[in-house]
Design a protein around this motif. Structure first.
Motif, short mmCIF file in Angstrom:
data_model
loop_
_atom_site.label_atom_id
_atom_site.label_comp_id
_atom_site.label_asym_id
_atom_site.label_seq_id
_atom_site.Cartn_x
_atom_site.Cartn_y
_atom_site.Cartn_z
N THR A 289 7.43 -2.45 3.53
CA THR A 289 6.01 -2.36 3.88
C THR A 289 5.86 -1.85 5.31
N GLU A 290 6.64 -2.46 6.18
CA GLU A 290 6.67 -2.06 7.58
C GLU A 290 6.91 -0.55 7.70
N MET A 291 7.91 -0.09 6.96
CA MET A 291 8.30 1.31 6.99
C MET A 291 7.17 2.18 6.43
N LEU A 292 6.58 1.71 5.33
CA LEU A 292 5.52 2.51 4.69
C LEU A 292 4.31 2.65 5.62
N ILE A 293 3.97 1.57 6.33
CA ILE A 293 2.83 1.63 7.25
C ILE A 293 3.08 2.69 8.30
N ARG A 294 4.34 2.74 8.78
CA ARG A 294 4.65 3.76 9.78
C ARG A 294 4.63 5.17 9.18
N LEU A 295 5.01 5.22 7.92
CA LEU A 295 5.14 6.52 7.24
C LEU A 295 3.78 7.12 6.90
N CYS A 296 2.87 6.25 6.41
CA CYS A 296 1.59 6.76 5.89
C CYS A 296 0.79 7.43 7.00
N PRO A 297 0.38 8.69 6.79
CA PRO A 297 -0.32 9.41 7.86
C PRO A 297 -1.77 8.97 8.03
N ARG B 296 -1.50 14.47 -8.77
CA ARG B 296 -1.42 13.16 -8.12
C ARG B 296 -2.76 12.47 -8.23
N GLY B 297 -2.81 11.52 -9.14
CA GLY B 297 -4.06 10.78 -9.33
C GLY B 297 -3.89 9.35 -8.85
N ARG B 298 -4.25 8.40 -9.74
CA ARG B 298 -4.22 6.99 -9.37
C ARG B 298 -2.79 6.52 -9.12
N PRO B 299 -2.55 5.92 -7.96
CA PRO B 299 -1.21 5.38 -7.74
C PRO B 299 -1.02 4.06 -8.49
N VAL B 300 0.21 3.79 -8.83
CA VAL B 300 0.51 2.52 -9.49
C VAL B 300 1.58 1.81 -8.66
N ILE B 301 1.33 0.51 -8.41
CA ILE B 301 2.34 -0.26 -7.70
C ILE B 301 3.09 -1.07 -8.73
N LYS B 302 4.32 -0.64 -8.98
CA LYS B 302 5.07 -1.28 -10.04
C LYS B 302 5.64 -2.61 -9.58
N GLU B 303 5.94 -2.67 -8.30
CA GLU B 303 6.62 -3.87 -7.78
C GLU B 303 6.22 -4.02 -6.33
N GLN B 304 6.02 -5.25 -5.85
CA GLN B 304 5.68 -5.47 -4.45
C GLN B 304 6.81 -4.95 -3.56
N CYS C 208 4.86 7.99 0.38
CA CYS C 208 5.21 6.61 0.07
C CYS C 208 5.98 6.52 -1.25
N ALA C 209 5.56 7.32 -2.23
CA ALA C 209 6.23 7.30 -3.53
C ALA C 209 7.64 7.86 -3.41
N LEU C 210 7.80 8.84 -2.55
CA LEU C 210 9.13 9.41 -2.36
C LEU C 210 10.05 8.42 -1.63
N ALA C 211 9.43 7.62 -0.74
CA ALA C 211 10.23 6.67 0.00
C ALA C 211 10.64 5.48 -0.86
N CYS C 212 9.73 5.02 -1.73
CA CYS C 212 10.03 3.89 -2.61
C CYS C 212 9.80 4.29 -4.05
N PRO C 213 10.61 5.15 -4.59
CA PRO C 213 10.32 5.71 -5.93
C PRO C 213 10.26 4.65 -7.02
N ASN C 214 10.93 3.50 -6.82
CA ASN C 214 10.91 2.49 -7.88
C ASN C 214 9.67 1.62 -7.84
N LYS C 215 9.02 1.61 -6.69
CA LYS C 215 7.91 0.67 -6.54
C LYS C 215 6.54 1.34 -6.57
#
Ligand code: SF4
Lengths: 660, 250
Positions: B43-51, B29-37, B74-81
């Motif tokens: 986003t709301e969900m991810l903020i709550r998810l991120c430890p 797991r290196g540099r993350p890539v944001i494929k899509e906003q 976060c990647a598991l929650a939004c695998p496409n993005k």
């Protein structure tokens, strides 16, 4: 003329008692300078004479007592005067704090004994007649005793003084016994003159052994050294310096003086001296490494250096035995030059140690640390002394050890195989001693002067007054002078060696080598100077941060605890030296009752195996035997009357039955 | 002898020949890539998810890899993005460059921020002292590995030394606990200047999961400029080595 000088000295010695506290010192110093000038003149007159200089003094029980000064005596006079005078100069500052507490009489008594010591040392080096020699020898011991117990309010000092006094008297009996044997056997008066005849007619070794034990106790050869390690630390530092510098050397003087009369049995004597010296050297330095008390440590180094001197003398005697003037002259010259060198650097070290003691009031190196910042000059002098005692160039210790090495290597070439082994042992021993000495002084120097202070007193110490630095400066100059101009010493040393051997040309042949040494050392110094200069220039350009000493970022109460201790530094050697030094550990095991363990402690100490087995144990046995006998001493008069009656009855029964 | 040669042969080549071009396993797991906003709700969900509060919303959606602990939730929650690549060159010398946004294809170095004396003095030799200021031993292990036979950063003259007196800089791991704060300061003061300051691991850069702990005391970082941030939880040896090489210009 003689009478006038006697009167001057006697009046000024007694005059000390009449003066107020502050001026006593100056009278003593003045008299000592007078004495030194007088004997210095005699020394000048006697050097390089074929016949010794004789000055008639007085008549003692029908014997002529006169001063007899040959090159050997002259050499020792030089050593005595240098050391005693620098000691006296140093004493002014060292004794200053004591002036407040000590009474006028106590101070006068100290100065008086100091003067008596100087006189008796000089007389011992010049007298040949037995009784007067022994009187001054005894006077020397007694005055030193009073000097040692200067701080007699401390119990340990008194004990050390008494130990010294007892052992000096044991030594005294050995010397008297040897003199009496010679005197009776030859029918001559007691004195060194009778030795000439005696050693011609009788085997030399047994009587030499008596002399060796007698003088050897003074010199501190192992295992005769046990007084030394207590007396040196107990004495005030100017006295420690003089004790180590000249008093133990009078033992060496005695031995070499006796050797001048011996012409038979030389081989066993030489080998004997060599072996004892090797033992003294190696054991002395090994035990020194373990010590925590820096003055005691220096005392063990005195033993080590006596060993080095002895190695030189031993080689010299062996050279005489095989009729090899090269060996003999190099050995004696090396050994005796080391007498001077050791007197210089050891007194320097003791004076520096005294300065440390005056500032910190502790002799335990584990309580010191970081003194280089507080006492920079003392630190430099100590370092210089340490380098010299370790035999490093460009200092004087290197020169005398070089002479001894040269004689050892030269003798390897001429001797047979069995002898070679002994000589090889000498070379190895000298190398080992040198290495261990360097190790020991890296320990002492780094623990005392580097790092962070380990106690409050140390934290608040500062440089001593200049009157205490001045004598160290004189000694330092001499040390460096001998170190970088060794050829200067060859001529005088050849006169001294000339007392033993006729042909000392080999010493003069060393001039080339010595000039080479001198040249290369000068170059070395110039090179170091240039490096230093460059460093100075560079550090001016660059910005320098000054911060505290790195202690592994330890943030506990006392960062000093996180430093190397003297024990941990020397751990390896301590482990190896277990047979020589009894290392004792006292501690309480941690208990498991509470989560946080309670208070505990850990203490280590060491003892000298020779002292334990040769002195403490027999003395302890004697004491417990005496205590058993003491049941009769009840203090009750009726009992004593009963003893008297029993005695009378027993006597009468015995006489009635005619047993006696 | 023959036995030893056999062993050597069996082990094969141990070292990584090219430290700059090595490719890591895709699982890394290196540099993350944001494929899509991500959408507002996501986003709301991810903020709550991120430890570790690594999700940035100011100036558009982003992931702060200085805070990210690479848990991949976060990647598991939004695998496409959101996707984690195996790009290990994620260190930088500028805190702002640590935020990954949509369209970023690398973590940039801010060349202007590099002090000239760092390049001048340390290019051929850089000795570092490591301070574990409350570290969990993971970053410390990886730093240790940087000097071993496999990674062998010693080939570039980069080494860890035992005393700050011998060091040109300090490498901090761990969130800087209260108990280590003073020791760290002493160590920094004991290092002769000019010196570099390197933070390794998310804990050191931002405090990571411990940033709100009362046992953490990070005032030290306010006082001195940081020369290099090496993210990762723990940071990979290749990340660290490449970062340092970049810093000293090699
Ligand atoms: S991988 Fe990083 S950004 Fe994603 S949830 Fe975990 S800590 Fe947060």
């Amino acid at each position: 003329m003689n009478e006038i000088i006697f009167i001057i000295i006697a009046v000024s010695a007694l005059g000390i008692f009449a003066l107020p506290k502050r001026s006593q010192y100056y009278l003593m110093l003045g008299t000592q300078i007078f004495l030194a000038a007088l004997t210095g003149y005699l020394m000048y007159l006697s050097f390089n004479r074929i016949e010794p200089l004789q000055i008639y003094l007085f008549d003692l029980l029908g014997n002529d007592v006169s001063l007899v000064i040959d090159s050997l005596s002259a050499f020792f006079i030089f050593v005595i005067n240098i050391t005693v005078l620098t000691g006296a100069l140093y004493a002014k500052g060292y004794l200053k704090p004591y002036l407040r507490d000590k009474t006028r009489l106590e101070m006068a008594w100290h100065y008086f004994n100091f003067l008596i010591l100087h006189i008796s040392l000089l007389m011992v080096a010049m007298l040949r007649e037995g009784i007067s020699f022994l009187v001054f020898w005894e006077l020397m011991s007694v005055s030193v005793f009073f000097l040692i117990i200067f701080e007699s309010e401390k119990q340990e000092n008194k004990e050390a003084g008494i130990k010294f006094l007892i052992q000096m008297h044991v030594a005294f009996y050995f010397i008297i016994a040897a003199f009496i044997i010679c005197s009776i056997a030859t029918g001559q008066n007691i004195g060194f003159e009778s030795l000439e005849q005696y050693f011609k007619d009788y085997p030399a070794f047994p009587v030499f052994l008596l002399f060796f034990i007698g003088f050897g106790i003074k010199a501190g050869f192992i295992p005769l050294h046990t007084w030394l390690i207590h007396a040196h630390p107990a004495a005030p530092s100017h006295i420690s310096g003089i004790m180590s510098g000249v008093i133990i050397k009078m033992g060496i003087y005695g031995i070499v003086r006796v050797l001048t009369y011996i012409h038979s049995d030389l081989m066993p004597i030489g080998v004997f001296i060599l072996i004892i010296s090797i033992i003294s050297g190696i054991f002395g330095v090994t035990i020194a490494i373990v010590q925590h008390d820096y003055k005691k440590l220096l005392a063990y180094h005195s033993i080590e250096n006596i060993g080095i001197i002895g190695i030189g003398i031993g080689i010299g005697v062996m050279g005489l035995a095989i009729n090899n003037p090269v060996l003999a002259s190099l050995g004696f010259a090396g050994g005796l030059l080391h007498v001077l060198n050791h007197a210089l650097f050891k007194s320097l070290l003791f004076y520096a140690a005294g300065s440390i003691y005056q500032q910190t009031h502790t002799r335990n190196i584990e309580n010191l640390g970081g003194l280089m910042k507080k006492m920079p000059s003392t630190a430099v002098f100590f370092l210089l002394g340490a380098a010299a005692i370790s035999g490093l160039p460009p200092f004087n210790g290197f020169i005398s050890e070089f002479l001894i090495y040269t004689s050892l290597f030269k003798s390897l070439m001429v001797s047979d195989s069995i002898l070679s082994v002994t000589l090889l042992a000498g070379i190895v021993a000298l190398a080992v001693i040198g290495g261990l000495a360097v190790f020991c002084f890296t320990k002492v120097f780094s623990i005392i002067f580097l790092g962070t202070a380990r106690s409050d007193k140390t934290r608040h110490s500062h440089e001593v007054r200049s009157s205490m630095l001045f004598p160290k400066f004189i000694i330092a100059i001499l040390i460096i002078m001998i170190g970088i101009m060794p050829f200067m010493m060859l001529r005088p040393m050849s006169f001294v060696a000339g007392v033993f051997v006729d042909d000392t040309s080999s010493l003069r042949d060393m001039t080339g080598t010595m000039s080479g040494i001198s040249l290369s050392l000068s170059l070395l110094i110039v090179f170091i100077g240039i490096l230093f200069f460059i460093k100075l220039k560079l550090s001016k350009v660059r910005h320098t941060d000054i911060g505290s000493t790195w202690g592994c970022a330890y943030t506990g109460s006392d960062p000093a605890l996180h430093q190397y201790s003297a024990t941990s530094y020397a751990e390896y050697i301590i482990m190896k030296a277990k047979i020589l030094v009894g290392v004792k550990k006292h501690f309480r095991y941690l208990t498991k009752e509470n989560i946080f363990p309670g208070e505990s402690y850990f203490k280590t100490g060491s003892s000298d195996v020779f002292e334990d087995n040769l002195v403490s144990r027999p003395a302890g046995g004697l004491l417990s035997f005496m205590e058993k006998i003491a049941v009769f001493q009840t203090g009750n008069i009726q009992h004593y009357l009963l003893y008297a009656i029993v005695f009378v009855i027993v006597i009468s029964i015995i006489s009635i039955f005619g047993i006696i | 002898m023959i036995k030893e040669i056999k062993i050597l042969k069996q082990h094969g080549i141990q070292y990584v020949p090219d430290l700059k071009g090595a490719v890591l396993t895709p699982l890394f797991r290196g540099r993350p890539v944001i494929k899509e906003q991500p959408s507002e709700a996501e986003t709301e969900m991810l903020i709550r998810l991120c430890p570790s509060d690594a999700i940035v919303t100011v100036g558009g959606f982003g992931i702060d890899i200085g805070k990210c602990v690479f848990c991949k939730e976060c990647a598991l929650a939004c695998p496409n993005k959101i996707e984690f690549t195996n790009d290990y060159k994620i260190a930088t010398n500028d805190l702002n460059n640590l935020i990954v946004r949509q369209g970023d294809s690398e973590i940039k170095f801010n060349e202007e921020k590099i002090r000239p004396e760092v390049r001048k003095l340390f290019k051929n030799a850089l000795k570092l002292r490591q301070v574990s200021a409350g570290g969990d031993n993971s970053c410390e292990f990886e730093l240790n590995a940087s000097g071993n036979v496999n990674f062998d950063m010693g080939r570039y003259g980069i080494e860890f030394v035992a005393s700050p007196r011998h060091a040109d800089g300090i490498v901090i791991t761990g969130p800087i606990t209260e108990n280590m704060a003073e020791a760290l300061q002493i160590c920094w003061d004991a290092t002769p200047g000019p010196k570099v300051l390197i933070l390794v691991g998310t804990d050191a850069i931002s405090g990571g999961m411990f940033k709100n702990s009362p046992a953490v005391k990070r005032e030290f970082l306010d006082k001195y400029p940081v020369d290099l941030y090496v993210p990762g939880n723990p940071a990979h040896p290749l990340t660290f080595i490449n970062a340092v090489l970049r810093l000293i210009g090699k």
